[in-house]
Design a protein around this motif. Structure first.
Motif, short mmCIF file in Angstrom:
data_model
loop_
_atom_site.label_atom_id
_atom_site.label_comp_id
_atom_site.label_asym_id
_atom_site.label_seq_id
_atom_site.Cartn_x
_atom_site.Cartn_y
_atom_site.Cartn_z
N GLN A 150 26.72 32.91 38.04
CA GLN A 150 27.36 33.90 38.92
C GLN A 150 26.94 35.27 39.32
O GLN A 150 27.41 35.92 40.27
N ARG A 151 25.73 35.64 38.45
CA ARG A 151 25.38 37.12 38.79
C ARG A 151 24.55 37.05 39.90
O ARG A 151 23.99 36.20 40.17
N ASN A 154 23.63 42.42 44.21
CA ASN A 154 24.55 43.01 44.88
C ASN A 154 26.03 42.57 44.40
O ASN A 154 26.84 42.45 45.10
N SER A 155 25.98 42.69 43.02
CA SER A 155 27.52 42.25 42.40
C SER A 155 27.64 43.39 41.22
O SER A 155 26.96 44.10 40.98
N CYS A 156 29.13 43.02 40.70
CA CYS A 156 29.12 43.81 39.62
C CYS A 156 28.01 44.08 38.57
O CYS A 156 27.75 45.26 38.16
N PRO A 157 27.17 43.21 38.08
CA PRO A 157 26.31 43.44 37.05
C PRO A 157 25.03 44.37 37.31
O PRO A 157 24.50 44.97 36.67
N GLY A 158 24.74 44.07 38.83
CA GLY A 158 23.63 45.03 39.18
C GLY A 158 22.29 44.43 38.77
O GLY A 158 21.40 45.07 38.94
N ASN A 205 27.93 35.50 43.04
CA ASN A 205 29.00 36.34 43.52
C ASN A 205 28.27 37.49 44.29
O ASN A 205 27.45 37.82 43.57
N GLU A 206 28.84 37.85 45.38
CA GLU A 206 28.38 39.30 46.04
C GLU A 206 29.85 40.06 46.16
O GLU A 206 30.58 39.39 46.81
N HIS A 207 29.45 41.04 45.75
CA HIS A 207 30.61 42.33 46.12
C HIS A 207 31.32 42.05 47.48
O HIS A 207 30.55 42.27 48.48
#
Length: 310
Positions: free
Chosen positions: A32-33, A36-40, A69-71
């Motif tokens: 999921q990481r 360009n998403s929450c974890p960075g 996932n991407e923001h």
């Protein structure tokens, strides 16, 4: 009639294909990481995907995708379980959603994954074990691939989504001619990795934070082998006529006993056994796919995997 004019009317013969086409492979990073998403931080799955890309034979046509996932970007939409109402209501390819929708944006369609899966001879999936199972993104992908097993290729016969028409079609002799495994014959490989609880486990194999330790019996954990966390998606493939040899279904431990902060993609350099296991899986995948050769009918299958929902 002049001879030249008569010659112009002769049917044109298609040229014969005398060379075997290149093998086509799709590699999917299924964490999921994403950067360009929450974890960075990017995932180990993405790093391993690029490692595999560099190791597979030259001359292959290798497609690759990250379903992390991407923001602010679309996600893979959930399956609506149409098949539970009627197999004929489950359309191949899925018509519950469509590409570039402004009200139900769907990453699976926006990435043209049905077509890309159809055109490939083999698929390679790389992902983590999350809570004794595949990542939610990989499970969503396979939930939406229920239509590859017997899905209805003629949505016009059910006015796109008429349950009553679908149930009538499923009961008819015509359905036996329509329903088939649309991606049968391909090969799939799965490589999963996990940390077995990282540094959260105590010496007895129980989570350190548990106040009621007697309620957790390590001897009853579900899998005798960690690769079995991916058993549902492996068996979905086999059920649908997708070959998953045991040798192409593997697992490696990563980050055992470490804090999660010290178990990142960059830390894999200190995991030589895990990287060796991954390289061995990649080599086994390449050897099997090469020996098997191209799958027939991928061009027609790709054409049949285009959206009927606009």
């Amino acid at each position: 009639m002049p001879e030249a004019a008569a010659a112009d009317r002769q049917p044109i013969q298609k040229p014969e294909i005398t060379e075997q086409r290149p093998l086509k492979v799709l590699i999917v990073a299924a964490s999921q990481r994403r950067l360009n998403s929450c974890p960075g931080l990017d995932s180990k799955a993405r790093a391993l995907m690029h490692r595999m890309l560099a190791r597979l034979p030259l001359g292959w046509q290798i497609d690759h995708e990250d379903i992390g996932n991407e923001h602010g970007k679309p996600k893979i939409q959930s399956c609506n379980a149409c098949v539970s109402s009627s197999m004929a209501l489950c359309v191949w390819p899925c018509n519950c959603y469509g590409p570039e929708s402004d009200h139900q944006p769907d990453l699976l369609w926006n990435l043209h994954l049905y077509e890309r899966l159809a055109r490939a001879d083999a698929w390679a999936f790389i992902g983590p074990i999350n809570w004794y199972g595949p990542s939610s993104n990989l499970k969503l992908l396979f939930d939406r691939l229920v239509c590859m097993n017997g899905g209805n290729p003629r949505p016009d016969l059910i006015e796109k989504k008429s349950t009553l028409l679908a149930q009538a079609l499923e009961r008819s002799p015509q359905w036996r001619e329509l329903s088939r495994n649309h991606l049968e014959g391909r090969t799939a490989g799965f490589f999963c990795y996990g940390d077995r609880g990282a540094d959260e486990m105590d010496a007895d194999g129980r989570p350190r934070l548990l106040a009621h330790k007697s309620w957790f019996d390590p001897a009853e954990e579900p899998f005798p082998a960690e690769r079995l966390a991916y058993q549902p998606v492996v068996w979905q493939c086999r059920y649908s006529g997708i070959e998953v040899p045991d040798a192409l279904w593997r697992h490696a431990d990563m980050g055992l006993g470490r804090p999660y902060a010290d178990d990142q993609a960059a830390d894999m350099a200190s995991e030589p056994a895990a990287l060796a296991a991954f390289d061995a899986w990649t080599d086994a995948f390449a050897a099997h796919v090469s020996a098997k050769g191209p799958v027939e009918g991928t061009t027609e299958a790709e054409r049949g995997a285009r959206s009927t929902t606009q």
